[in-house]
Design a protein around this motif. Structure first.
Motif, PDB file in Angstrom:
ATOM      1  N   MET A  91       1.205  -1.530   0.258  1.00  0.00           N
ATOM      2  CA  MET A  91       0.326  -0.017   0.246  1.00  0.00           C
ATOM      3  C   MET A  91       0.621   1.515  -0.299  1.00  0.00           C
ATOM      4  SD  MET A  91      -2.897   1.054   2.653  1.00  0.00           S
ATOM      5  CE  MET A  91      -3.681  -0.347   1.643  1.00  0.00           C
ATOM      6  N   ARG A  92       0.478   2.362  -0.782  1.00  0.00           N
ATOM      7  CA  ARG A  92       1.113   3.291  -1.133  1.00  0.00           C
ATOM      8  C   ARG A  92       1.362   4.184   0.637  1.00  0.00           C
ATOM      9  NH1 ARG A  92       1.746   5.294  -6.902  1.00  0.00           N
ATOM     10  NH2 ARG A  92       2.589   4.043  -7.385  1.00  0.00           N
ATOM     11  N   PRO A  93       1.642   4.728   0.910  1.00  0.00           N
ATOM     12  CA  PRO A  93       1.397   6.294   1.807  1.00  0.00           C
ATOM     13  C   PRO A  93       0.575   6.838   1.611  1.00  0.00           C
ATOM     14  CG  PRO A  93       4.004   6.021   0.966  1.00  0.00           C
ATOM     15  CD  PRO A  93       3.873   5.248   0.158  1.00  0.00           C
ATOM     16  N   ALA A  96      -2.678   5.172   2.340  1.00  0.00           N
ATOM     17  CA  ALA A  96      -2.606   4.441   3.762  1.00  0.00           C
ATOM     18  C   ALA A  96      -3.062   5.815   5.193  1.00  0.00           C
ATOM     19  CB  ALA A  96      -1.086   4.509   4.445  1.00  0.00           C
ATOM     20  N   THR A 111      -0.995  -7.191   6.981  1.00  0.00           N
ATOM     21  CA  THR A 111      -0.618  -6.251   5.561  1.00  0.00           C
ATOM     22  C   THR A 111       1.079  -6.681   5.567  1.00  0.00           C
ATOM     23  OG1 THR A 111      -0.207  -4.247   7.378  1.00  0.00           O
ATOM     24  CG2 THR A 111      -1.924  -4.032   6.451  1.00  0.00           C
ATOM     25  N   ALA A 112       1.593  -6.445   4.626  1.00  0.00           N
ATOM     26  CA  ALA A 112       2.789  -6.825   4.250  1.00  0.00           C
ATOM     27  C   ALA A 112       3.618  -5.267   3.386  1.00  0.00           C
ATOM     28  CB  ALA A 112       2.908  -8.219   3.442  1.00  0.00           C
ATOM     29  N   LEU A 113       4.563  -5.476   3.673  1.00  0.00           N
ATOM     30  CA  LEU A 113       4.975  -4.229   2.665  1.00  0.00           C
ATOM     31  C   LEU A 113       5.593  -3.844   1.716  1.00  0.00           C
ATOM     32  CD1 LEU A 113       8.931  -3.045   4.275  1.00  0.00           C
ATOM     33  CD2 LEU A 113       6.547  -1.635   4.124  1.00  0.00           C
ATOM     34  N   ASP A 114       5.991  -5.962   0.867  1.00  0.00           N
ATOM     35  CA  ASP A 114       5.890  -5.844  -0.168  1.00  0.00           C
ATOM     36  C   ASP A 114       5.201  -7.448   0.005  1.00  0.00           C
ATOM     37  OD1 ASP A 114       8.022  -7.232   0.194  1.00  0.00           O
ATOM     38  OD2 ASP A 114       9.620  -5.817  -0.332  1.00  0.00           O
ATOM     39  N   GLU A 116       7.328 -10.348  -1.710  1.00  0.00           N
ATOM     40  CA  GLU A 116       8.017 -10.905  -1.302  1.00  0.00           C
ATOM     41  C   GLU A 116       7.884 -10.861   0.150  1.00  0.00           C
ATOM     42  OE1 GLU A 116      12.269  -9.955  -1.958  1.00  0.00           O
ATOM     43  OE2 GLU A 116      12.930 -10.571   0.004  1.00  0.00           O
ATOM     44  N   ALA A 120       6.647 -14.478   2.511  1.00  0.00           N
ATOM     45  CA  ALA A 120       7.050 -14.662   4.197  1.00  0.00           C
ATOM     46  C   ALA A 120       6.486 -14.558   4.869  1.00  0.00           C
ATOM     47  CB  ALA A 120       8.665 -13.937   4.266  1.00  0.00           C
ATOM     48  N   SER A 123       4.034 -17.906   4.761  1.00  0.00           N
ATOM     49  CA  SER A 123       4.995 -19.187   5.278  1.00  0.00           C
ATOM     50  C   SER A 123       5.462 -19.182   6.167  1.00  0.00           C
ATOM     51  CB  SER A 123       5.757 -18.749   4.330  1.00  0.00           C
ATOM     52  OG  SER A 123       7.084 -18.059   5.087  1.00  0.00           O
ATOM     53  N   THR A 129       1.960  -9.213  10.754  1.00  0.00           N
ATOM     54  CA  THR A 129       2.405  -6.723  11.411  1.00  0.00           C
ATOM     55  C   THR A 129       0.792  -6.972  12.344  1.00  0.00           C
ATOM     56  OG1 THR A 129       1.150  -5.942   9.626  1.00  0.00           O
ATOM     57  CG2 THR A 129       4.084  -6.308   9.562  1.00  0.00           C
TER      58      THR A 129
END
Lengths: 134, 299
Positions: A91-93, A96, A111-114, A116, A120, A123, A129
């Motif tokens: 999500m872009r700043p 958000a 949520t996650a940064l990207d 990848e 992770a 998995s 978060t």
């Protein structure tokens, strides 16, 4: 967001299956009908079985309204009923900030940064978060 | 009556003063160049001071001709406003109070008045008195114009510094691989917290940070508004996939938050920046360890 300039040719967002994860990459602005269709597609994909996680990458989305936020929350809730976790990534700043100003903090959505980081996160099982502070 | 006749050869006091100023402008400018206002501003050359004095005298003459000696918005002042602003600003930068600047402008009046009285040797007393009064009013207006420009200069300075403060006071630093921190210093208002939020979120994207630490050691007070801004920042960071930790809450502030009944339950808090960093490192370590093979490829 409404149906955009071409209501009859509303685009489709591809839903890719990678092992036990459904990967959805949203590019550009998401119109209401597309979002609705995406929700149905993901529901069908999860229901087909063998899916434990859904990753929705919205790094290409610049504008989000309350409807889209609700669709995201509903996708997460629906997938949770079918025992799949939904992670929204990238999500872009500005997006958000908009959601927070609208009061839509989407609790219960992971949520996650990207992408990848989202894979992770899925998995490594529980956690992520969003969790209770200790 | 002879005095009546004598008075009739003079125009209105404003016109008389205007003519006098134009007639004697060189002398007045020379005298003014020796006064502290011009002397201290134009330290390089006296010629420059005289030239500035001339410009001011001519502006005053124009105002007097227009008959609007009491009007600080008179068109005549526009020409010299910038010049006066420069002088006033230079005096206030030198540490002079507004009152001192005012006194220095007032010191320009006696020399001009002396010249005016000397210039009207034959005029009836009443005419001289009227002219002196007009000149005094005119100089008072000049004083007002100078003070106005000095004050607006101060306003601009404050505005400029406010913007600088916004930029300077919100650095986002990378503490560790994937951990960014903002040490907040000073009072948080909405404009500042907006800048903090934006720069923190940008940093999260740029550094691919999993953890963001908001350190409020330098924030003197926390009220409900500030707490709300903190919560918003934390929520926005979470939406982007980063976890926000608030650190450095001092005992007094903790008490205030409890008294205000604010619920920071969804926010991870730590006593100090060091504790917050330790928390972030431990969390990212456990995350990586349990990810196992095929997990996060972050080095």
């Amino acid at each position: 967001m409404n149906d955009g300039p071409y209501p009859h040719s509303a685009g489709q967002v591809p839903v890719l299956r990678l092992g036990d994860v459904l990967l959805v990459t949203v590019q550009g602005d998401l119109y209401d009908s597309t979002a609705q269709r995406l929700q149905d597609d993901i529901g069908a994909g999860v229901a087909a079985g063998g899916v434990t996680g859904v990753v929705i990458d919205i790094s290409g989305v610049e504008v989000v309204d309350s409807f889209l936020a609700r669709v995201l929350a509903e996708i997460a809730a629906g997938s949770a009923l079918l025992a799949a976790r939904t992670v929204v990534s990238g999500m872009r700043p500005a997006v958000a900030i908009t959601l927070v100003e609208l009061g839509l903090t989407l609790p219960g959505l992971e949520t996650a940064l990207d992408t990848e980081a989202a894979l992770a996160l899925l998995s490594r099982g529980t956690g992520g978060t969003f969790r209770e502070p200790r | 009556m002879p005095e009546q006749e004598a008075a009739e050869q003079y125009g209105t006091p404003a016109r008389e003063v205007g003519e006098f100023l134009r007639r004697r402008r060189a002398q007045i400018a020379q005298r003014w160049a020796d006064e502290s206002l011009f002397r201290t501003v134009f330290t390089v050359s006296r010629d420059e001071a005289v030239e500035s004095g001339l410009a001011v005298v001519e502006a005053l003459a124009a105002v007097a001709d227009g008959g609007r000696v009491q009007d600080s918005d008179a068109a005549g002042f526009d020409v010299v406003r910038e010049r006066l602003a420069r002088m006033g600003a230079s005096r206030s930068r030198a540490g002079l109070s507004t009152a001192r600047v005012s006194t220095e402008v007032d010191a320009l009046r006696p020399p001009a008045e002396d010249l005016l009285v000397a210039d009207l040797p034959d005029a009836p007393e009443r005419v001289v008195r009227d002219c002196v009064t007009t000149l005094t009013v005119l100089m008072g207006t000049l004083r007002l114009v100078v003070l106005e420009t000095v004050l607006s200069e101060g306003q601009e300075l404050i505005e400029r510094q406010r913007l600088q403060l916004l930029e300077v006071a919100t650095p986002v630093i990378e503490l560790w691989d994937g951990v960014v921190a903002v040490p907040l210093i000073g009072t948080l208002d909405s404009a500042r917290s907006q800048v903090v939020m934006e720069s923190l979120l940008e940093a999260i994207v740029d550094q691919r940070a999993r953890f963001a630490i908001l350190d409020i050691t330098g924030v003197p007070t926390v009220d409900s508004l500030v707490a709300q801004h903190l919560m918003k920042t934390v929520a926005a960071a979470r939406l982007m996939g980063a976890e926000c930790v608030v650190s450095g809450i001092r005992p007094a502030i903790a008490q205030t938050i409890v008294h205000l009944g604010l619920d920071l339950g969804t926010v991870v808090t730590r006593a100090s920046l060091a504790d917050a960093l330790a928390y972030a490192l431990r969390e990212s370590d456990t995350g990586r360890a349990s990810a196992g093979p095929g997990g996060s490829g972050r080095p």
